[in-house]
Design an enzyme around this catalytic site. Structure first.
Site, short mmCIF file in Angstrom:
data_model
loop_
_atom_site.label_atom_id
_atom_site.label_comp_id
_atom_site.label_asym_id
_atom_site.label_seq_id
_atom_site.Cartn_x
_atom_site.Cartn_y
_atom_site.Cartn_z
N CYS A 249 0.89 -1.16 -0.11
CA CYS A 249 -0.07 0.03 -0.06
C CYS A 249 0.89 1.19 -0.01
O CYS A 249 1.74 1.27 0.97
CB CYS A 249 -0.60 -0.09 1.36
N ASN A 258 0.70 -8.87 -0.83
CA ASN A 258 -0.11 -9.78 -0.23
C ASN A 258 0.53 -11.07 -0.09
O ASN A 258 1.29 -11.24 -1.01
CB ASN A 258 -1.45 -10.11 -0.96
P1 HMG Z 1 -9.42 14.02 -1.58
O1 HMG Z 1 -8.32 14.47 -2.42
O2 HMG Z 1 -9.09 14.33 0.05
O3 HMG Z 1 -10.86 14.12 -2.04
O4 HMG Z 1 -9.48 12.16 -1.62
P2 HMG Z 1 -11.60 15.48 -2.20
O5 HMG Z 1 -13.05 15.32 -2.06
O6 HMG Z 1 -10.94 16.90 -1.27
O7 HMG Z 1 -11.38 15.71 -3.85
C1 HMG Z 1 -10.31 16.58 -4.30
C2 HMG Z 1 -10.33 16.23 -5.78
O8 HMG Z 1 -10.20 14.99 -6.20
C3 HMG Z 1 -11.72 16.79 -6.44
O9 HMG Z 1 -11.24 17.19 -8.01
C4 HMG Z 1 -12.53 15.46 -6.72
O10 HMG Z 1 -13.56 15.46 -7.67
C5 HMG Z 1 -11.36 14.42 -7.02
P3 HMG Z 1 -11.30 18.91 -8.22
O11 HMG Z 1 -12.44 19.45 -7.78
O12 HMG Z 1 -10.19 19.35 -7.33
O13 HMG Z 1 -10.98 18.75 -9.85
N1 HMG Z 1 -11.78 13.05 -6.63
C6 HMG Z 1 -11.81 11.97 -7.47
N2 HMG Z 1 -11.43 11.91 -8.67
C7 HMG Z 1 -11.63 10.53 -9.33
N3 HMG Z 1 -11.95 9.62 -8.48
C8 HMG Z 1 -12.38 9.73 -7.24
C9 HMG Z 1 -12.20 11.20 -6.62
N4 HMG Z 1 -12.35 11.32 -5.49
C10 HMG Z 1 -12.22 12.88 -5.28
N5 HMG Z 1 -12.82 8.46 -6.20
C11 HMG Z 1 -10.06 10.01 -1.27
C12 HMG Z 1 -10.26 11.54 -0.76
C13 HMG Z 1 -10.56 8.95 -0.37
C14 HMG Z 1 -10.58 9.95 -2.72
C15 HMG Z 1 -8.35 9.75 -1.62
O14 HMG Z 1 -7.85 10.08 -0.24
C16 HMG Z 1 -8.11 8.37 -1.95
O15 HMG Z 1 -8.56 8.45 -3.36
N6 HMG Z 1 -7.62 7.70 -1.18
C17 HMG Z 1 -7.20 6.16 -1.66
C18 HMG Z 1 -5.92 5.95 -1.43
C19 HMG Z 1 -5.65 4.42 -1.83
O16 HMG Z 1 -6.10 4.05 -2.92
N7 HMG Z 1 -5.08 3.69 -0.64
C20 HMG Z 1 -4.77 2.19 -1.07
C21 HMG Z 1 -6.01 1.43 -1.20
S1 HMG Z 1 -6.48 0.83 0.44
C22 HMG Z 1 -5.57 -0.60 0.91
O17 HMG Z 1 -4.54 -0.76 0.12
C23 HMG Z 1 -5.78 -1.17 1.94
C24 HMG Z 1 -6.55 -2.72 1.67
O18 HMG Z 1 -5.75 -3.13 0.51
C25 HMG Z 1 -6.66 -3.48 2.85
C26 HMG Z 1 -5.32 -3.74 3.61
O19 HMG Z 1 -4.55 -4.11 3.36
O20 HMG Z 1 -5.63 -3.17 4.83
C27 HMG Z 1 -7.68 -2.14 1.14
MG MG Z 2 -4.01 -4.55 1.37
#
Ligand code: HMG
Ligand code: MG
Length: 320
Positions: A249, A258
């Protein structure tokens, strides 16, 4: 078979369900952009191996995870065939909109049992992330889609250290209250030993039965298989794994990929546990991605194959 062996094996399930998360959790951490066509071929090869479900991509903010900015193209290119469930990670309403347009089959929402990780991973407190989760679950249900709910850091957090099972229990309870169909427990940083898995499930008694959970192990310190084995003995029947042990991650520094799917298959098939997955075809998918990335994948079976040590082991054993 000696009695001691028989009673040891009798605690194991006859079947285990494995969700392949390599195309999402595996690739999200790759620094160099992987070609969209390679991602699509990788998913197709994995589908041919017989997985019931593949987490194909994620519709997170592409500014946070540029590697998966092509989520819609990848998902739309993978045919829905043979009952395959093509799931995707969705963080918020915007992500859900994109995922629905691309034709996703199942949604995976996520939060954490650690405030520090929630902030780094989603720019939100746990409470704020649950508000987003509620919105996504509502939208997914309205579209008739099932939802899996991840809880990250179920044993430890890369920023806050050990996490108490009671905290995991609280978050699991909240997710179930919101209406997710399945709980997926994420051991995000790969620190667990079998005793941690026992403590985790002990702490969940009355809220989540092992049989109703999915366990998502990372294998940073080599404890993944031992944890999976202990979990099976406790009653867990559903696991996530990543082809070749790809991944990690980007917001959990130091965490490796994984548990490698082919290593888990080896353990299952040699123990007489059916998975329904063809290990040779899985290895072919892994070799394809290794060539695309230009390096060997970390899963141990690939190293064994490279030295000719595999002796077609699990594939000749009962129960693929
Ligand atoms: P943010 O930047 O805080 O969102 O992201 P915001 O609401 O302030 O929006 C900012 C801008 O981003 C806006 O655009 C939104 O429209 C755009 P602007 O008005 O500036 O042009 N935006 C998006 N665009 C496309 N798709 C979207 C989206 N959302 C906002 N979905 C957010 C907040 C949660 C979306 C961000 O923090 C994020 O994407 N985080 C994900 C991080 C991630 O992918 N982490 C890895 C996955 S989790 C993991 O690996 C764990 C897991 O495997 C289990 C484990 O192992 O424990 C699942
Ligand atoms: Mg994971």
């Amino acid at each position: 078979m000696p009695d001691s062996t028989r009673s040891f094996m009798s605690a194991l399930p006859a079947d285990v369900r494995i969700t392949e998360v390599g195309p999402r959790d595996g690739l999200q951490n790759e620094k160099e952009l992987v070609q969209t066509t390679d991602k699509i071929r990788f998913v197709e090869l994995l589908a041919e191996a017989g997985f019931p479900e593949i987490e194909v991509t994620s519709f997170v903010n592409p500014r946070w995870v540029p590697q998966l900015a092509d989520a819609a193209e990848v998902l739309a290119a993978v045919p829905r065939r043979g009952g395959l469930i093509r799931s995707a990670l969705v963080p918020n309403g915007k992500g859900l909109e994109r995922a629905l347009l691309a034709g996703v089959d199942k949604i995976a929402v996520f939060t954490a049992a650690s405030e520090a990780f929630s902030q780094r991973n989603t720019n939100a407190t746990i409470e704020e992330s649950l508000v987003r989760v509620r919105e996504v679950v509502g939208g997914a249900k309205a579209a008739g889609l099932p939802v899996r709910g991840y809880v990250s850091c179920v044993v430890a957090c890369p920023y806050a250290g050990p996490i108490e099972p009671a905290q995991v229990r609280t978050i699991v309870d909240r997710l179930l209250g919101i209406g997710v169909d399945e709980i997926d427990l994420g051991e995000t940083i790969g620190v667990a030993a079998p005793a941690d898995i026992e403590r985790l499930y002990d702490g969940l008694q009355g809220v989540l039965a092992p049989e109703a959970s999915t366990l998502h192990l990372h294998d940073t310190r080599g404890g993944g298989l031992a944890c999976a084995f202990r979990a099976m003995q406790i009653g867990v029947r559903s696991f996530d794994a990543s082809c070749g042990g790809l991944g990690g991650c980007p917001f959990a520094p130091g965490a490796a990929g994984n548990l490698a799917t082919e290593d888990l298959l080896h353990l299952c098939h040699r123990s007489g546990i059916r998975t329904g997955i063809d290990r040779e075809k899985l290895l072919a998918a892994g070799r394809y991605m290794a060539a695309a990335l230009g390096r060997r994948l970390p899963g141990r079976s690939f190293a064994a194959d490279a030295t000719g040590a595999s002796a077609s082991s699990a594939t000749t054993c009962a129960g693929s």
